[in-house]
Design a protein around this motif. Sequence first.
Motif, short mmCIF file in Angstrom:
data_model
loop_
_atom_site.label_atom_id
_atom_site.label_comp_id
_atom_site.label_asym_id
_atom_site.label_seq_id
_atom_site.Cartn_x
_atom_site.Cartn_y
_atom_site.Cartn_z
N PRO A 179 -10.13 29.40 6.77
CA PRO A 179 -9.42 28.51 7.71
C PRO A 179 -9.52 28.99 9.16
O PRO A 179 -9.54 28.17 10.09
CB PRO A 179 -7.96 28.55 7.21
N ASP A 180 -9.57 30.30 9.36
CA ASP A 180 -9.69 30.83 10.72
C ASP A 180 -11.02 30.45 11.34
O ASP A 180 -11.10 30.13 12.54
CB ASP A 180 -9.53 32.35 10.71
N VAL A 181 -12.09 30.48 10.53
CA VAL A 181 -13.40 30.06 11.03
C VAL A 181 -13.38 28.57 11.34
O VAL A 181 -13.89 28.13 12.38
CB VAL A 181 -14.51 30.38 10.00
N ALA A 182 -12.77 27.80 10.47
CA ALA A 182 -12.74 26.34 10.65
C ALA A 182 -12.05 25.95 11.95
O ALA A 182 -12.38 24.92 12.55
CB ALA A 182 -12.04 25.68 9.46
N THR A 206 -18.74 37.71 14.01
CA THR A 206 -17.48 38.02 13.34
C THR A 206 -16.38 37.70 14.34
O THR A 206 -16.63 37.13 15.40
CB THR A 206 -17.41 39.51 12.94
N THR A 207 -15.17 38.10 14.02
CA THR A 207 -14.08 37.93 14.99
C THR A 207 -14.09 39.07 16.00
O THR A 207 -13.34 39.04 16.97
CB THR A 207 -12.71 37.90 14.27
N ILE A 215 -21.60 33.63 9.70
CA ILE A 215 -20.28 34.09 10.11
C ILE A 215 -19.83 35.12 9.09
O ILE A 215 -19.64 34.82 7.92
CB ILE A 215 -19.26 32.94 10.17
N GLY A 216 -19.68 36.35 9.53
CA GLY A 216 -19.36 37.46 8.64
C GLY A 216 -20.53 38.44 8.62
O GLY A 216 -21.69 38.02 8.48
N LEU A 218 -18.02 34.21 17.94
CA LEU A 218 -17.77 33.13 16.98
C LEU A 218 -17.93 31.77 17.66
O LEU A 218 -18.53 30.86 17.09
CB LEU A 218 -16.36 33.27 16.40
N ALA A 219 -17.46 31.66 18.89
CA ALA A 219 -17.55 30.39 19.62
C ALA A 219 -18.99 29.95 19.82
O ALA A 219 -19.31 28.76 19.76
CB ALA A 219 -16.84 30.52 20.97
#
Length: 209
Positions: free
Chosen positions: A81-84, A39-40, A15-16, A62-63
């Motif tokens: 926190p956004d990833v979590a 990523t987002t 992620i990233g 991301l999902a």
Amino acid sequence: MNNSQNKVAKSYAIIGFGKIGKALAKAFARRGIKVSVATTRNPGSFAPEAAEMGTGIIPATLADAVKADVIFLAVRFESHPDVAKALPEWQGKIIVDVTNAYGVPSEKLGGLPSAKFVAQAFTGGKLVKGFNHLGAAILDKDPAVHGGNRVVFLASDDESAAEEIAALAEDLGFAAVKLGGLSEGGLLVQAQGNTWGQLIFQDLIKFKS
């Protein structure tokens, strides 16, 4: 054949897709190990860069990426926190924390080591601190150098998770050195406030005996 092919097949995601995320993706590509990258943003926006690295680097939402068994968290510390929030709970998953909390005051972390603070966001997951002590320019290079292997430090409160990531690190061409738990070894490789852990930026090579 790499070691991962001799074990139960695992799925991996990063992620990233900044400098660190790309360096990690290249490490997977070098060894022919498939990994999703997310990523987002819409995955189509970075698909051409991923394709240049190899067919095993798979752009994903991301999902979809968080469905993987092992997830590398290669985002800014403030973004974890956004990833979590992408999953209600992370049971059965290993999260490799590649973030650095440099500039984040200790009081904002409740006095916890940065990795323990990150772990709180990933309910039910097993967190391993690792791959964060090398700058992107070093992590981007082939870890097989001068007849040895570049060292990555790992710390976790879950021994089985640490063992699994150590094996993966070796599959990727690194030499894994486990430092113990997050409150002990994790402090050696964490950034917090305006200080860096003792082992941050240590580019060490382990030679075969």
